[in-house]
Every structure is written in structure tokens, then in C-alpha cells.
Design a protein around this motif. Sequence first.
Motif, PDB file in Angstrom:
ATOM      1  N   SER A 130      41.562  31.587  39.623  1.00 53.13           N
ATOM      2  CA  SER A 130      42.110  33.279  39.215  1.00 53.13           C
ATOM      3  C   SER A 130      42.470  34.407  38.188  1.00 53.13           C
ATOM      4  O   SER A 130      42.163  35.128  38.118  1.00 53.13           O
ATOM      5  N   ILE A 149      41.132  44.414  38.431  1.00 49.73           N
ATOM      6  CA  ILE A 149      39.347  44.315  39.177  1.00 49.73           C
ATOM      7  C   ILE A 149      39.106  43.245  38.544  1.00 49.73           C
ATOM      8  O   ILE A 149      38.574  42.379  39.723  1.00 49.73           O
ATOM      9  N   PHE A 150      39.974  42.670  37.621  1.00 50.63           N
ATOM     10  CA  PHE A 150      38.967  40.807  36.964  1.00 50.63           C
ATOM     11  C   PHE A 150      39.503  40.059  38.199  1.00 50.63           C
ATOM     12  O   PHE A 150      38.918  39.323  38.530  1.00 50.63           O
ATOM     13  N   THR A 193      40.818  40.217  41.278  1.00 51.49           N
ATOM     14  CA  THR A 193      40.313  41.123  42.926  1.00 51.49           C
ATOM     15  C   THR A 193      38.374  40.240  42.413  1.00 51.49           C
ATOM     16  O   THR A 193      37.985  39.644  44.140  1.00 51.49           O
ATOM     17  N   GLY A 194      38.248  40.389  42.078  1.00 54.22           N
ATOM     18  CA  GLY A 194      36.333  39.789  41.634  1.00 54.22           C
ATOM     19  C   GLY A 194      36.764  38.125  41.541  1.00 54.22           C
ATOM     20  O   GLY A 194      35.369  37.939  41.755  1.00 54.22           O
ATOM     21  N   TRP A 205      37.284  37.449  45.061  1.00 52.83           N
ATOM     22  CA  TRP A 205      35.955  37.242  45.958  1.00 52.83           C
ATOM     23  C   TRP A 205      35.035  35.581  45.265  1.00 52.83           C
ATOM     24  O   TRP A 205      34.583  35.912  46.389  1.00 52.83           O
ATOM     25  N   PHE A 206      34.481  36.133  44.546  1.00 54.92           N
ATOM     26  CA  PHE A 206      33.623  35.247  43.776  1.00 54.92           C
ATOM     27  C   PHE A 206      34.161  33.721  44.277  1.00 54.92           C
ATOM     28  O   PHE A 206      33.179  32.661  44.238  1.00 54.92           O
TER      29      PHE A 206
END
Length: 124
Positions: free
Chosen positions: A56, A92-93, A95-96, A99-100
Motif C-alpha cells: 500500500s 486517501i490512496f 487508506t483505500g 482496504w482493497f
Amino acid sequence: MPLIFLVAVNWGTMGLAIGWLVAFPVLTGLTFWMSHKRIGITLLELIGAAAPGLSSSIAMTAGVYVASQTIPGMEAWPVYAQLGTLVACGCIFYTGLLWFLSPATFKEIYSFVISRKVKPSAAV
């Protein structure tokens, strides 16, 4: 690490960054080598535990770079506005992506950070 930073600071911010990039993996490797038998973890387990955050982080770095190159007129913004925008993009990147890529890790972090109960402080 402090010794590396003391030496690297002579080359400014870039020196500190390079010092950290070189020294931190060495420190992690030495720490693992000295403790893995006692804590009962293999190298593959360590890599597996670090993979969601590391992947990530790498993807976030690429996303922030792309954002810095594609947001129109950003170079004319005040430096703190650029920094704030890119930090927000990175949050944002990351966290997204977390999560993904690893919903279980995301849920664990969420429950630790967001859902944790704060004990009221005792009166003095």
C-alpha cells in the motif's frame, strides 16, 4: 539510526532520506536475525505481515507522484497548499489501497484507531 542521521544530515534532507532508506532495512534485518528464534516467527511470516502495509505504501507513493504531476497549476500554489493537498491524497490512496488489498488489516487498524475507548483521566 541516530549515528546514521548524524552523518547523513551533512547532506541535508536528501541525505537523511537516503540514510533512512539504507539503514532501516539493515536494522530490521539485524533485529529479525537476533530475535526470530525467541519470538517464533519465520522470515516468510514477517514478510507476510509487512506485505499489506508495504505494498500500500509503494502504491501510495506512485499515486501521490501522479497527483503531483497531474493537478493543474499546482506548481504555482503556495508550498504548504501543495504539501497539504499531497498529504491528503496520500491518506486517501493509502487508506483505500489498504482496504482493497487487505480488508482484515484495515479492519484491525480501524478498530484500534477509531473504535478504541478512551479512559477518562482521574481528577487531580
